[in-house]
Scaffold this active site. Structure first.
Site, PDB file in Angstrom:
ATOM      1  N   TYR A   8      11.347 -16.492   0.924  1.00 32.03           N
ATOM      2  CA  TYR A   8      12.125 -17.459   1.719  1.00 32.03           C
ATOM      3  C   TYR A   8      13.068 -18.284   0.858  1.00 32.03           C
ATOM      4  O   TYR A   8      13.876 -19.045   1.382  1.00 32.03           O
ATOM      5  CB  TYR A   8      11.193 -18.384   2.494  1.00 32.03           C
ATOM      6  CG  TYR A   8      10.544 -17.655   3.628  1.00 32.03           C
ATOM      7  CD1 TYR A   8      10.979 -17.832   4.930  1.00 32.03           C
ATOM      8  CD2 TYR A   8       9.524 -16.750   3.388  1.00 32.03           C
ATOM      9  CE1 TYR A   8      10.404 -17.123   5.962  1.00 32.03           C
ATOM     10  CE2 TYR A   8       8.948 -16.043   4.410  1.00 32.03           C
ATOM     11  CZ  TYR A   8       9.391 -16.229   5.698  1.00 32.03           C
ATOM     12  OH  TYR A   8       8.823 -15.525   6.711  1.00 32.03           O
TER      13      TYR A   8
ATOM     14  N   LYS B 134      -1.772 -10.953  -1.390  1.00 33.70           N
ATOM     15  CA  LYS B 134      -1.586  -9.520  -1.591  1.00 33.70           C
ATOM     16  C   LYS B 134      -1.612  -9.248  -3.100  1.00 33.70           C
ATOM     17  O   LYS B 134      -0.787  -8.502  -3.639  1.00 33.70           O
ATOM     18  CB  LYS B 134      -0.220  -9.174  -1.001  1.00 33.70           C
ATOM     19  CG  LYS B 134       0.005  -8.027  -0.066  1.00 33.70           C
ATOM     20  CD  LYS B 134      -1.104  -7.300   0.527  1.00 33.70           C
ATOM     21  CE  LYS B 134      -0.786  -5.826   0.395  1.00 33.70           C
ATOM     22  NZ  LYS B 134      -1.802  -4.919   0.891  1.00 33.70           N
TER      23      LYS B 134
ATOM     24  N   ASP C 177      -3.960  -7.845   4.331  1.00 34.43           N
ATOM     25  CA  ASP C 177      -4.105  -6.845   5.404  1.00 34.43           C
ATOM     26  C   ASP C 177      -5.515  -6.877   5.982  1.00 34.43           C
ATOM     27  O   ASP C 177      -5.712  -6.783   7.191  1.00 34.43           O
ATOM     28  CB  ASP C 177      -3.705  -5.435   4.953  1.00 34.43           C
ATOM     29  CG  ASP C 177      -4.047  -5.127   3.522  1.00 34.43           C
ATOM     30  OD1 ASP C 177      -4.027  -6.058   2.697  1.00 34.43           O
ATOM     31  OD2 ASP C 177      -4.335  -3.976   3.210  1.00 34.43           O
TER      32      ASP C 177
ATOM     33  N   ASP D 171       3.679 -16.580   7.592  1.00 35.94           N
ATOM     34  CA  ASP D 171       4.553 -16.379   8.748  1.00 35.94           C
ATOM     35  C   ASP D 171       3.917 -15.370   9.706  1.00 35.94           C
ATOM     36  O   ASP D 171       3.752 -15.631  10.898  1.00 35.94           O
ATOM     37  CB  ASP D 171       5.906 -15.863   8.232  1.00 35.94           C
ATOM     38  CG  ASP D 171       6.990 -15.929   9.285  1.00 35.94           C
ATOM     39  OD1 ASP D 171       6.714 -16.381  10.406  1.00 35.94           O
ATOM     40  OD2 ASP D 171       8.125 -15.506   8.981  1.00 35.94           O
TER      41      ASP D 171
END
Ligand code: NAI
Length: 391
Positions: free
Chosen positions: A149, A219, A259, A283
């Site tokens: 971002y 992640k 995930d 998000d």
């Protein structure tokens, strides 16, 4: 006389009659703000019997500002919010076209509102795709200032991207760009300070609410130094600053790969209390979690800098142009954001009254059109009146 909320030595000082700036918002903003303000004022009156009162101060932004001053986000509006620390806002339209940045993003950046806080819970009676939506009660802390971002990107084919790719190949010995002639490149900054201040806020929030678990979602298995850094610095911070709480079992910090997190919130949502995420993961997770409690249109949010006290509480939906001016919009996202504001300034009694009134109204099958399904629905103003009766 009404006074500003101030922030000294890491603490908010809230007078009995604080001045709170508000941005009505575009589109349905007007419909929902007017009704929400009635509910806020009645709840405060009821909770404190006249010993506390909010002095609302309108701040212009969005279309209303543009039509009056030719500017979407006047400097004067920003200054008012800066000097009053807090604001609450309805949705703002992002004007389509070159050169105009999102007003929401501009507000967050100007005030360095690094934590996007989204409590996600179920309200009995709200349609949800899950069998047991009541098991979801999770507060999201999404990092708001870093990650992709930051907007550092170069377009495929541009002279800039060629320079970046050449630098990577010749100076950094990067051989892994699969199609160097036709790649766009983006940069993902994740810092120690940025991660730690967000995770510290998440832990402080959990401890203040008597919640034990803070989960770092990342992640890091793929992005070792950015996402993996977020995880590593989170554990470091917990050891450095919360050793006593960890030892006494008042706090548990764990982590999960993003995930798997998206699976687990569907399968075992009760595993999580407070979750801290980097910006992009946050998000995705915010919308997924809101959807599973049926609350995509009613979930509240706040953007907060816990180091300066600055905070903007906001309806998380957009301007809903299809129902603007029809007295149809659901005011709950703004109302529950107001509850977050009340909690933030320590006026929990007012927040609890509004939350309980919403629970009671929903349980009685009283819904605006977006949630009513086939059943008869209430207009925004009728719904607000029911809430006021239920306070
Ligand atoms: P939207 O959230 O305005 O509308 C999507 C759908 O949800 C529409 O069918 C709308 O009627 C419905 N909806 C939204 N809020 C509702 C409410 N309170 N009660 C009942 N139904 C509701 O999203 P969209 O159409 O993508 O965006 C419209 C504008 O809003 C754009 O200019 C966008 O940039 C802006 N926007 C602003 C946000 C903010 O200020 N925080 C957030 C999202 C979008």
């Amino acid at each position: 006389m009404a006074e500003k909320v101030t922030f000294k030595n890491g603490k908010l000082h809230v007078p009995a009659d604080p001045i709170i700036p508000y941005i009505e918002g575009d589109g349905v903003g007007q419909d929902i703000w007017q009704n929400a303000q009635l509910v806020f004022d009645r709840a405060v009156e009821k909770a404190y019997k006249g010993s506390r009162k909010i002095e609302w101060l309108e701040v212009l932004a969005g279309k209303k500002a543009f039509s009056q001053s030719g500017v979407w986000l006047p400097d004067a509006s920003l200054e008012v919010i800066k000097s009053h620390l807090l604001a609450i806002k309805g949705p703002l339209e992002t004007p389509v076209g070159g050169g105009i940045r999102s007003l929401n993003v501009a507000l967050r950046q100007e005030l360095d509102l690094f934590a996007c806080v989204r409590p996600v819970r179920y309200f009995q009676g709200v349609p949800s795709p899950l069998k047991h939506p009541e098991k979801t009660d999770i507060t999201i802390f999404r990092e708001n200032t870093e990650d992709i971002y930051a907007g550092i990107e170069w377009e495929a084919g541009s002279s800039q991207v060629q320079k970046v790719i050449e630098f990577l190949q010749t100076q950094m010995q990067v051989q892994k760009i699969r199609f160097p002639e036709s790649s766009s490149i983006g940069i993902k900054p994740i810092s120690i300070e940025g991660s730690k201040r967000l995770i510290r806020s998440a832990i402080d929030y959990a401890l203040a609410k008597g919640l034990r678990k803070v989960t770092l979602v990342h992640k890091g298995n793929i992005q070792k130094f950015t996402e993996g850094g977020f995880r590593k610095w989170g554990y470091e911070l917990a050891q450095e600053e919360y050793a006593a709480e960890l030892e006494k079992g008042r706090l548990v910090v764990d982590d999960i790969i993003a995930d798997n997190f998206l699976q687990q919130i569907l399968l075992n949502p009760e595993r999580f209390d407070v979750v801290a995420l980097t910006n992009l993961n946050g998000d995705y997770a915010s919308d997924a979690l809101a959807a599973q409690v049926g609350g995509i249109g009613i979930s509240p949010g706040a953007n907060i800098n816990y180091q300066t006290g600055h905070a903007i509480f906001e309806a998380t939906h957009g301007t809903a142009p299809d129902i603007t001016g029809q007295d149809k919009a659901n005011p709950c996202s703004l109302l529950l954001s107001g509850c977050m504001l009340f909690e933030y300034i320590g006026w929990k009694e007012a927040a609890d009254l509004i939350t309980a009134a919403i629970e009671k109204s929903f349980a009685a099958g009283c819904f605006t059109a977006d949630l009513a399904g086939e059943a008869p629905s209430y207009s925004t103003s009728e719904f607000a009146q029911v809430l006021i009766e239920n306070l």
